[in-house]
Scaffold this active site. Sequence first.
Site, short mmCIF file in Angstrom:
data_model
loop_
_atom_site.label_atom_id
_atom_site.label_comp_id
_atom_site.label_asym_id
_atom_site.label_seq_id
_atom_site.Cartn_x
_atom_site.Cartn_y
_atom_site.Cartn_z
N HIS A 149 37.30 30.36 52.28
CA HIS A 149 37.57 31.40 50.97
C HIS A 149 38.42 32.47 51.61
CE1 HIS A 149 33.82 29.84 48.59
NE2 HIS A 149 34.48 29.14 49.22
N ARG A 203 38.23 32.95 43.00
CA ARG A 203 37.14 32.44 43.96
C ARG A 203 38.04 32.15 45.32
NH1 ARG A 203 35.81 27.42 46.06
NH2 ARG A 203 33.34 27.18 46.87
N GLY A 212 37.66 25.57 42.67
CA GLY A 212 36.31 25.86 42.04
C GLY A 212 35.26 25.65 43.15
N GLU A 265 41.22 25.34 38.71
CA GLU A 265 41.70 26.02 37.70
C GLU A 265 43.22 26.29 38.00
OE1 GLU A 265 38.15 29.18 37.08
OE2 GLU A 265 40.13 30.10 37.03
N TYR A 284 40.02 36.91 36.03
CA TYR A 284 39.89 35.46 35.52
C TYR A 284 38.55 34.94 35.74
CZ TYR A 284 44.72 35.72 35.05
OH TYR A 284 45.84 36.27 34.40
#
Length: 544
Positions: free
Chosen positions: A334, A395, A414, A420, A430
């Site tokens: 991430h 994310r 996701g 997305e 978002y």
Amino acid sequence: MTTVALLGLGVVLPSPGASATAAADTTPPTAPAAPRTSDLSCTAVTFSWSASSDNVGVAFYDIYHDGQLMTSVPGTALSARLTVAPGATWGLYVNARDAAGNVSQASSTVTVAVPQCQSDTEPPSTPTGVTATASGTTVTVRWRPATDNVGVTGYEVLRNGTQVGSTSGAGTTSFTDSGLAANTRYRYQVRARDAQANRSAASTAVAVTTGGSCATAVCSVTKVTTETDLPWGLTTLPDGQVLFGRRDAFEIVRLDPATGAKTVAGRMPGVAGTDGEGGVLGLAVATDFAADPWLYVMHTTTTDNRVVRVRYTGGVLSGTPQVLLTGIPRNKYHNGGRLRFGPDGKLYISTGDGQNGEWAQDLANLAGKVLRINRDGTIPSDNPFGTAVWSYGHRNPQGLAFDSQGRLWEQEFGNNVMDETNLIVRGGNYGWPRCEGTTGSCAEAGFIAPKRTYPVAEGSCSGIAVVRDALYIACLRGARLYRATISGDSLTGVQQYLNGTYGRLRTVEPSADGGLWLTTSNYGDKDSVANNSNESILKVALGQ
């Protein structure tokens, strides 16, 4: 020690409301130590670790596999019984989180190879009804579903006896083979596979001859070079030469598209891996690069993710990098990492949530955002919040691209439901972590819906590029290239190419001649070990 039994995935203990005391705490816990597994079955495993320490106290442990949040448990628990998928190979790790929302760095990764629940040696039946139809230099292969004593999990397509692609799921019974030679005869066969890698016999071959010219979007794919490290960021210079980053080796490499020759331009100083997806990430150059030759780089350090720029002169990196933006949270996964200059001359930056979803909604934090800065690192006066933040509630976005109207498109991983594609607007929210794709609390006021979603199993998409107002999306787990026409503020006519042909696709970038560059991430993309990969850099010629 407290053990928590968990019967499924996605069980998350919510972050507590921050008290005045907690809000003043900015010190994260230490990373959990000694992660280990025990009592593995085909459906469950016990995952344990040693306690983290914190200046106030550990409130939760967040457990992940391969970047996907599985569950959170109380800070008093030092193990959890997790549900696993038969036959899967997962990398498990854990982060500690305190009451103020500070998240530790991740533990080391423990690989768990889950056994099947029953032995199956029976292959599926052989697919029948195979047809092959040519449209220019593209062939579409179709077939009837096969059967299996347990279940068909996918199909493999062979061209002239060699596998050239695959599909996932029993219901997908077609495959598009693009970029073929003109006026050439090809033979196609299909075989079915099940969850335990039993394969049917190949079907009866069918022959087809391609047309005289390309009549589809993807006309040809050429492997320009191979790489032993992960080619993550890539950008094209005004002279047509290409620069790409070797993520885990921390190097910038110049590629000659005509010959495939590679030359190391330099090694980025101060870079650190994360035992996951950190390292040298996005690259970008401004439109006036020839007159002002700065290379912009996003990379991970031991403490953060940051954006720097370094001079590129005479084919090499020179001087000490200038630090433009620091303090972007880092973690094992991430980290986001894509850079893109906009038509306004500003530098746009995608950042991951640092494995703390609440940071994506925190406007004082740079995680889980699209950022916008001037090329010297200062904040543009028209940014919506007086900071580098341009949009939030993301994310792990790894794709940024502008269309002919100057609008910014973004691609976002996701968790375990939906990826997305978003159309980014100034100051937009978002929805993450309350909303993933169109699931969760997506009806909350102010949340902006994605323009398209993809099941994670068919997506896990990273880079995006726009060429002639068609959006190209490179997917890792989905192992395919999506193409969609930008029509107004919608994506229409979505097609799939290269499905399973080259494996996991990471980066897609426009080329100087109106085509695409593609890079793969098939090996070593979930660690920080240099030169343990076997990747390709591909050149795609586009048609209509």
